[in-house]
Design an enzyme around this catalytic site. Structure first.
Site, PDB file in Angstrom:
ATOM      1  N   ASP A  56      46.369  70.723  81.529  1.00 57.92           N
ATOM      2  CA  ASP A  56      45.857  70.335  80.213  1.00 57.92           C
ATOM      3  C   ASP A  56      46.408  68.994  79.744  1.00 57.92           C
ATOM      4  O   ASP A  56      47.356  68.460  80.315  1.00 57.92           O
ATOM      5  CB  ASP A  56      46.172  71.429  79.167  1.00 57.92           C
ATOM      6  CG  ASP A  56      47.527  72.092  79.392  1.00 57.92           C
ATOM      7  OD1 ASP A  56      48.417  71.447  79.976  1.00 57.92           O
ATOM      8  OD2 ASP A  56      47.693  73.256  78.989  1.00 57.92           O
TER       9      ASP A  56
ATOM     10  N   ASN B  69      51.715  83.638  72.640  1.00 61.96           N
ATOM     11  CA  ASN B  69      50.529  84.429  72.280  1.00 61.96           C
ATOM     12  C   ASN B  69      49.705  84.835  73.507  1.00 61.96           C
ATOM     13  O   ASN B  69      48.571  85.287  73.376  1.00 61.96           O
ATOM     14  CB  ASN B  69      49.640  83.641  71.301  1.00 61.96           C
ATOM     15  CG  ASN B  69      49.117  82.337  71.907  1.00 61.96           C
ATOM     16  OD1 ASN B  69      49.381  82.038  73.066  1.00 61.96           O
ATOM     17  ND2 ASN B  69      48.384  81.568  71.114  1.00 61.96           N
TER      18      ASN B  69
ATOM     19  N   HIS C 146      48.678  82.764  75.940  1.00 58.87           N
ATOM     20  CA  HIS C 146      47.760  81.759  76.506  1.00 58.87           C
ATOM     21  C   HIS C 146      48.245  81.272  77.870  1.00 58.87           C
ATOM     22  O   HIS C 146      49.439  81.296  78.178  1.00 58.87           O
ATOM     23  CB  HIS C 146      47.508  80.594  75.539  1.00 58.87           C
ATOM     24  CG  HIS C 146      48.631  79.621  75.355  1.00 58.87           C
ATOM     25  ND1 HIS C 146      48.825  78.926  74.175  1.00 58.87           N
ATOM     26  CD2 HIS C 146      49.618  79.188  76.185  1.00 58.87           C
ATOM     27  CE1 HIS C 146      49.864  78.124  74.303  1.00 58.87           C
ATOM     28  NE2 HIS C 146      50.368  78.266  75.510  1.00 58.87           N
TER      29      HIS C 146
ATOM     30  N   GLU D 187      43.506  79.753  74.500  1.00 61.27           N
ATOM     31  CA  GLU D 187      44.092  80.561  73.429  1.00 61.27           C
ATOM     32  C   GLU D 187      43.409  81.933  73.378  1.00 61.27           C
ATOM     33  O   GLU D 187      42.317  82.111  73.932  1.00 61.27           O
ATOM     34  CB  GLU D 187      43.906  79.825  72.095  1.00 61.27           C
ATOM     35  CG  GLU D 187      44.569  78.448  72.037  1.00 61.27           C
ATOM     36  CD  GLU D 187      46.087  78.502  71.897  1.00 61.27           C
ATOM     37  OE1 GLU D 187      46.719  79.437  72.428  1.00 61.27           O
ATOM     38  OE2 GLU D 187      46.644  77.592  71.252  1.00 61.27           O
TER      39      GLU D 187
HETATM   40  C1  F6R Z   1      51.404  73.674  79.577  1.00 62.69           C
HETATM   41  C2  F6R Z   1      50.597  74.850  79.319  1.00 62.69           C
HETATM   42  C3  F6R Z   1      51.046  75.947  78.419  1.00 62.69           C
HETATM   43  C4  F6R Z   1      52.508  76.305  78.560  1.00 62.69           C
HETATM   44  C5  F6R Z   1      52.901  77.392  77.559  1.00 62.69           C
HETATM   45  C6  F6R Z   1      54.378  77.703  77.616  1.00 62.69           C
HETATM   46  O1  F6R Z   1      50.755  72.786  80.444  1.00 62.69           O
HETATM   47  O2  F6R Z   1      49.543  74.908  79.835  1.00 62.69           O
HETATM   48  O3  F6R Z   1      50.257  77.094  78.678  1.00 62.69           O
HETATM   49  O4  F6R Z   1      52.773  76.728  79.862  1.00 62.69           O
HETATM   50  O5  F6R Z   1      52.573  77.001  76.273  1.00 62.69           O
HETATM   51  O6  F6R Z   1      55.100  76.597  77.197  1.00 62.69           O
HETATM   52  P1  F6R Z   1      56.677  76.549  77.310  1.00 62.69           P
HETATM   53  O7  F6R Z   1      57.007  76.563  78.749  1.00 62.69           O
HETATM   54  O8  F6R Z   1      57.059  75.253  76.642  1.00 62.69           O
HETATM   55  O9  F6R Z   1      57.185  77.741  76.592  1.00 62.69           O
END
Ligand code: F6R
Length: 268
Positions: free
Chosen positions: A67, A137, A139, A144
């Site tokens: 992303d 959450n 995702h 989401e």
């Molecule tokens: C990042 C991504 C997100 C993260 C998720 C966890 O490229 O796609 O899905 O993997 O938000 O983020 P952290 O590791 O910062 O808790």
């Protein structure tokens, strides 16, 4: 689904780096799917160390990131492109021409950009190993809760929870984007192998919903229950709510002994 519970976040990084190493040894030109965020940072540090020690090379690797924020220029330190350069690409021998991030410039049509990204992944032969984190959450990528389980790369609006969770990374004066271009759930599921990393107590609730909850768009990571080769790597803190813990530990021990006897053995 293989659930591997290790003592610490450090052990998770070491184990994940080992899997990447095994893949690149047998397929030096593998296609990696990469994530940003706090969780994979320890893995990237480990990969850099292994590269510096001459144990691994990324020379022929192609990578696709999950992303990228909308409205953030690629050279902005907050962009995921900058993150990847800083944490990994600038520190290893990967050819940056072969690293892709789904960035969509202000004057570009997001639909076309999303389609192009999908085409590019297909042209590269698809993702061999997709690294994932998980949001509080549930995702994956920026898919989401309520995202279509059949979705492909497109723009998503970030939830209030995600904005709150990620606000720690922005100073008061910095613009925090509310939109992102993300690989879809179907794009992620197309990877031949998936490795999801979750560490820390803040992930325990999302982790139990992903592994032991119902398959639902309200917890996008639960789709991994349908993947034929998904490994979930957890530290103790992220595993505290699992009901089926004994079984995961038992299966892990059995799988490790099979791997020792027969070499790499993928059990799901
Ligand atoms: C990042 C991504 C997100 C993260 C998720 C966890 O490229 O796609 O899905 O993997 O938000 O983020 P952290 O590791 O910062 O808790």
């Amino acid at each position: 689904m293989e659930v591997v519970i290790l003592k610490s976040a450090d052990e998770v990084a070491i184990y994940a780096a080992k899997l990447v190493g095994v893949l690149l040894k047998s397929e030096p030109g593998a296609v990696l799917g990469l994530a940003t965020g706090s969780t994979p940072q320890a893995l990237y540090r480990r990969l850099v160390t292994n590269y510096r020690d001459g144990k691994i090379s990324f020379k022929n690797v192609t990578s696709f990131n999950l992303d990228e924020y909308l409205g953030v220029a690629q050279d902005n330190p907050q962009s995921y492109r900058s993150y990847m350069n800083r944490e990994l690409f600038d520190l290893i021998d990967i050819d940056k021409q072969n690293t892709f991030v789904p960035d969509c410039k202000d004057n570009e049509n997001p639909r076309e950009v999303g389609q192009r990204y999908e085409d590019r992944m297909r042209l590269a032969g698809g993702v061999d190993l997709q690294i994932l984190g998980i949001g509080g959450n549930g995702h994956i990528g920026f898919n989401e809760p309520s995202s279509s389980l059949g979705s492909r790369t497109r723009v998503k609006t970030l939830t209030r929870q995600t904005l709150h969770d990620n606000s720690r990374l922005f100073t008061k004066d910095e613009f925090q984007p509310k939109l992102a271009m993300t690989m879809g759930i179907a794009s992620i599921m197309a990877a031949r192998k998936i490795l999801l990393l979750a560490t820390g107590a803040g992930k325990a609730d999302a982790v139990v919903r992903m592994i032991e909850g119902p398959l639902t768009a309200m917890c996008p990571a639960s789709i991994l229950q349908m993947h034929e080769d998904a490994t979930i790597l957890l530290d103790e803190q992220a595993a505290t709510q699992l009901q089926n813990r004994d079984y995961y530990d038992l299966a892990y021990l059995q799988n490790e002994s099979l791997k020792e006897r027969f070499g790499v053995f993928d059990a799901d």
